[in-house]
Design an enzyme around this catalytic site. Structure first.
Site, PDB file in Angstrom:
ATOM      1  N   LYS A   1     -25.231-124.682  75.434  1.00 49.01           N
ATOM      2  CA  LYS A   1     -25.861-123.381  75.686  1.00 49.01           C
ATOM      3  C   LYS A   1     -26.523-122.842  74.419  1.00 49.01           C
ATOM      4  O   LYS A   1     -27.645-122.314  74.467  1.00 49.01           O
ATOM      5  CB  LYS A   1     -24.819-122.391  76.200  1.00 49.01           C
ATOM      6  CG  LYS A   1     -24.387-122.644  77.639  1.00 49.01           C
ATOM      7  CD  LYS A   1     -23.429-121.561  78.131  1.00 49.01           C
ATOM      8  CE  LYS A   1     -23.120-121.746  79.601  1.00 49.01           C
ATOM      9  NZ  LYS A   1     -22.220-120.681  80.107  1.00 49.01           N
TER      10      LYS A   1
ATOM     11  N   ALA B   1     -20.789-119.176  74.087  1.00 42.32           N
ATOM     12  CA  ALA B   1     -19.404-119.518  74.389  1.00 42.32           C
ATOM     13  C   ALA B   1     -19.295-119.931  75.847  1.00 42.32           C
ATOM     14  O   ALA B   1     -20.104-119.522  76.686  1.00 42.32           O
ATOM     15  CB  ALA B   1     -18.479-118.329  74.106  1.00 42.32           C
ATOM     16  N   ASP B   2     -18.293-120.742  76.129  1.00 45.86           N
ATOM     17  CA  ASP B   2     -17.996-121.085  77.519  1.00 45.86           C
ATOM     18  C   ASP B   2     -16.510-121.396  77.624  1.00 45.86           C
ATOM     19  O   ASP B   2     -15.873-121.765  76.633  1.00 45.86           O
ATOM     20  CB  ASP B   2     -18.813-122.282  78.005  1.00 45.86           C
ATOM     21  CG  ASP B   2     -19.101-122.198  79.502  1.00 45.86           C
ATOM     22  OD1 ASP B   2     -18.189-121.799  80.249  1.00 45.86           O
ATOM     23  OD2 ASP B   2     -20.212-122.528  79.925  1.00 45.86           O
ATOM     24  N   SER B   3     -15.974-121.209  78.822  1.00 44.21           N
ATOM     25  CA  SER B   3     -14.538-121.344  79.025  1.00 44.21           C
ATOM     26  C   SER B   3     -14.220-122.334  80.135  1.00 44.21           C
ATOM     27  O   SER B   3     -14.931-122.416  81.138  1.00 44.21           O
ATOM     28  CB  SER B   3     -13.917-119.984  79.374  1.00 44.21           C
ATOM     29  OG  SER B   3     -14.141-119.045  78.347  1.00 44.21           O
TER      30      SER B   3
ATOM     31  N   GLY C   1     -14.762-122.409  74.165  1.00 45.69           N
ATOM     32  CA  GLY C   1     -15.535-123.016  73.089  1.00 45.69           C
ATOM     33  C   GLY C   1     -16.546-122.025  72.555  1.00 45.69           C
ATOM     34  O   GLY C   1     -17.106-121.228  73.314  1.00 45.69           O
TER      35      GLY C   1
END
Length: 211
Positions: A55, A78-80, A115
């Site tokens: 991203k 960010a990503d989860s 992340g």
């Protein structure tokens, strides 16, 4: 010279975290194929970081193509991914999937991996890239079938990792969090502050920019 913080996400939750922290930012959504990206990545925590990095690069590349910023710009993405019993659980997307997952996870716990990636754009090009995964254990209340059905019917859990949130309706179904609660919400301010510090950007200096 001014500094621009660019949140590479359309997430209202992540935007709200930065806003509450007094960090001025602009927002640009990333356009990536999340499912294709993680197809060959079995580890949930690695998935989370891979998504965040993809991203950040997508947003940075779009910015450089369309706007060519000359002032220092820092892209934060960010990503989860939720890990339950060793398996990666992303966004349920469908009510029946959310119900099935909640039946399995109620009264138990899992790990939410978030992340984070920060890309420094200096002199009109990408200069430095920093990454960090922040994980927290989330314990769920042992709720009834009817509570699960009512929760899924709100639509809230369909488009969040693991099918739950710490705010809104989901807050009533969380028994506890061991770790950074902001990371569970989607963005660890501690991690962001640390990475910006390493890039020579003070978050406290950003606070004064909003006064």
């Amino acid at each position: 010279m001014s500094v621009t913080i660019l949140l590479g996400s359309a997430s209202t939750a992540r935007a709200a975290i930065l806003t509450r922290a007094g960090v001025p930012f602009t927002q640009l959504a990333a356009d990536i194929d999340e499912a294709a990206l993680v197809t060959n990545i079995p580890e949930p925590r690695v998935q989370a970081q891979a998504l965040a990095t993809a991203k950040a690069h997508a947003v940075a590349d779009r910015l450089l193509r369309d706007r060519k910023p000359q002032d220092p710009t820092y892209v934060i993405a960010a990503d989860s991914v939720f890990e339950f019993e060793g398996q990666a659980h992303g966004k349920p997307r469908h009510p029946e999937v959310a119900v099935e997952r909640w039946h399995a996870q109620r009264g138990k716990s899992g790990i939410l991996h978030s992340g984070h990636t920060v890309i420094a754009i200096l002199g009109g090009r990408k200069q430095r890239i920093l990454q960090e995964i922040v994980s927290a254990t989330v314990a769920f209340a042992d709720v009834s079938d009817s509570v699960i059905d009512d929760y899924v019917a709100t639509g809230e859990p369909l488009f969040v990792a693991g099918g739950f949130t710490l705010e809104g309706h989901g807050a009533t179904m969380i028994a506890g969090v061991d770790g950074d609660p902001n990371a569970v919400l989607g963005l660890s301010l501690r991690a962001v502050r640390d990475m910006l510090d390493r890039l020579g950007v003070s978050m406290t200096a950003l606070w004064t920019a909003t006064e």
